[in-house]
Design a protein around this motif. Sequence first.
Motif, PDB file in Angstrom:
ATOM      1  N   ASP A 147       0.829  -1.205   0.000  1.00  8.88           N
ATOM      2  CA  ASP A 147       0.000   0.000   0.000  1.00  8.88           C
ATOM      3  C   ASP A 147       0.866   1.258   0.000  1.00  8.88           C
ATOM      4  O   ASP A 147       0.791   2.093   0.902  1.00  8.88           O
ATOM      5  CB  ASP A 147      -0.946  -0.009   1.203  1.00  8.88           C
ATOM      6  CG  ASP A 147      -2.380  -0.319   0.797  1.00  8.88           C
ATOM      7  OD1 ASP A 147      -2.681  -0.239  -0.408  1.00  8.88           O
ATOM      8  OD2 ASP A 147      -3.189  -0.640   1.676  1.00  8.88           O
ATOM      9  N   ASP A 148       1.692   1.400  -1.004  1.00  4.20           N
ATOM     10  CA  ASP A 148       2.598   2.533  -1.154  1.00  4.20           C
ATOM     11  C   ASP A 148       2.715   2.824  -2.650  1.00  4.20           C
ATOM     12  O   ASP A 148       3.093   1.937  -3.415  1.00  4.20           O
ATOM     13  CB  ASP A 148       3.967   2.196  -0.556  1.00  4.20           C
ATOM     14  CG  ASP A 148       4.951   3.352  -0.633  1.00  4.20           C
ATOM     15  OD1 ASP A 148       5.244   3.818  -1.754  1.00  4.20           O
ATOM     16  OD2 ASP A 148       5.467   3.769   0.419  1.00  4.20           O
ATOM     17  N   ALA A 153       4.712   1.320  -8.023  1.00  4.09           N
ATOM     18  CA  ALA A 153       5.375   1.776  -9.248  1.00  4.09           C
ATOM     19  C   ALA A 153       6.584   0.908  -9.562  1.00  4.09           C
ATOM     20  O   ALA A 153       6.820   0.542 -10.726  1.00  4.09           O
ATOM     21  CB  ALA A 153       5.786   3.243  -9.109  1.00  4.09           C
ATOM     22  N   GLY A 154       7.358   0.580  -8.543  1.00  6.05           N
ATOM     23  CA  GLY A 154       8.514  -0.282  -8.767  1.00  6.05           C
ATOM     24  C   GLY A 154       8.112  -1.647  -9.273  1.00  6.05           C
ATOM     25  O   GLY A 154       8.721  -2.184 -10.213  1.00  6.05           O
ATOM     26  N   GLY A 183      -1.480  -7.365  -3.185  1.00  3.51           N
ATOM     27  CA  GLY A 183      -1.857  -6.932  -4.516  1.00  3.51           C
ATOM     28  C   GLY A 183      -0.950  -5.911  -5.165  1.00  3.51           C
ATOM     29  O   GLY A 183      -1.250  -5.443  -6.266  1.00  3.51           O
ATOM     30  N   GLY A 184       0.177  -5.566  -4.547  1.00  2.88           N
ATOM     31  CA  GLY A 184       1.058  -4.557  -5.129  1.00  2.88           C
ATOM     32  C   GLY A 184       1.642  -4.971  -6.468  1.00  2.88           C
ATOM     33  O   GLY A 184       1.717  -4.161  -7.401  1.00  2.88           O
ATOM     34  N   GLY A 241      -4.960  -4.522  -0.200  1.00  2.00           N
ATOM     35  CA  GLY A 241      -4.599  -3.154   0.121  1.00  2.00           C
ATOM     36  C   GLY A 241      -5.686  -2.162  -0.252  1.00  2.00           C
ATOM     37  O   GLY A 241      -6.494  -2.402  -1.153  1.00  2.00           O
ATOM     38  N   THR A 242      -5.688  -1.039   0.420  1.00  2.00           N
ATOM     39  CA  THR A 242      -6.666   0.002   0.109  1.00  2.00           C
ATOM     40  C   THR A 242      -6.355   0.663  -1.232  1.00  2.00           C
ATOM     41  O   THR A 242      -7.264   1.159  -1.909  1.00  2.00           O
ATOM     42  CB  THR A 242      -6.706   1.069   1.212  1.00  2.00           C
ATOM     43  OG1 THR A 242      -5.392   1.614   1.385  1.00  2.00           O
ATOM     44  CG2 THR A 242      -7.163   0.467   2.529  1.00  2.00           C
ATOM     45  N   LEU A 243      -5.081   0.684  -1.630  1.00  2.00           N
ATOM     46  CA  LEU A 243      -4.708   1.236  -2.921  1.00  2.00           C
ATOM     47  C   LEU A 243      -4.851   0.224  -4.049  1.00  2.00           C
ATOM     48  O   LEU A 243      -5.116   0.596  -5.193  1.00  2.00           O
ATOM     49  CB  LEU A 243      -3.256   1.739  -2.886  1.00  2.00           C
ATOM     50  CG  LEU A 243      -2.908   2.856  -1.909  1.00  2.00           C
ATOM     51  CD1 LEU A 243      -1.444   3.247  -2.054  1.00  2.00           C
ATOM     52  CD2 LEU A 243      -3.805   4.070  -2.111  1.00  2.00           C
TER      53      LEU A 243
END
Length: 322
Positions: A147-148, A153-154, A183-184, A241-243
């Motif tokens: 969640d960042d 992006a990475g 989920g990132g 994640g919230t994002l």
Amino acid sequence: MTTLSLIQAAATRLSGHARLTPLLNAPLLDATAKRRILVKAECLQLTGSFKFRGAWSAVSALPADRRAKGVLAFSSGNHAQGIALAAQRHGIPSVILMPSDAPAVKIDNTRSYGAEVILYDRTTESRDALGAALTAERGLHLIRPYDDPQVIAGQGTIGVEIAAQAADLNITEAAVIACCGGGGLATGIALALEPHAGFRVQTAEPAGFDDMARSLATGTHQSNATATGSICDAILTPTPGTLTLPVLARLAGAGLTVTDDQALHAMALAFTHLRIVLEPGGAVALAAALFNPDLPDTVIVTASGGNVDPATFQTALTRFAA
């Protein structure tokens, strides 16, 4: 929020620091799956997983004065190692909260990259509360595992590479399956591939810990009943994640699930046919492609990590190697 331009900027900062990992294929693996499978081998990335990409992206994006105070992360091992190495190469301190039941190889490696490791009991202690206390006490910057925006992006740089590598192979349509915890990884790849209409991202999770699949199906955040109980330790997160969930709800297909045995079987097949080493959580996307009949003829999967405990890898080979 993460955007394609943020992913492209992360790719620029990662250039010369992260590996361009190969997109692998083996005819005998295709024959087993009865479809063409291409494996994005992030198990060959620095620290043994894709997590180094997001870690470097997040650390390198910090203003110099804030970065100098050090960073904090919580992780069962792969995000931990990525943050530890990124911090070490930036010459800053890192503190990592790790569950006490994380594989020993991941704990040892994180310490070897120069991080201060603090262990906690994930069944009785809140990593968020512990992290908040450390942030307040030491002035560290918390880099969350998914969640960042800069972490996402990475991870999205993998999608940029997949698009280019697939184009070199004249592939314009495929299911793209990503191993999924919070989920990132799937979110970054989905955003990177959004301009390429022929590619559709799907998530893969262990059975019983399919909070993302259930969340995508219902349109609301779903949680897992327990924190442990699968060998896929790298992707046992409590809820999406919230994002990440809003992006995947817009861009991803239905979530897929696999059993622990299928993950072990995929590990054995990856070693037999591709000569790569995967951990269980890093093999679930390949397992989904191998054992799910309702997929298209061409599938691209992330082999997201190879930091496996030797005993677990031996179990996979003993039980399933041809």
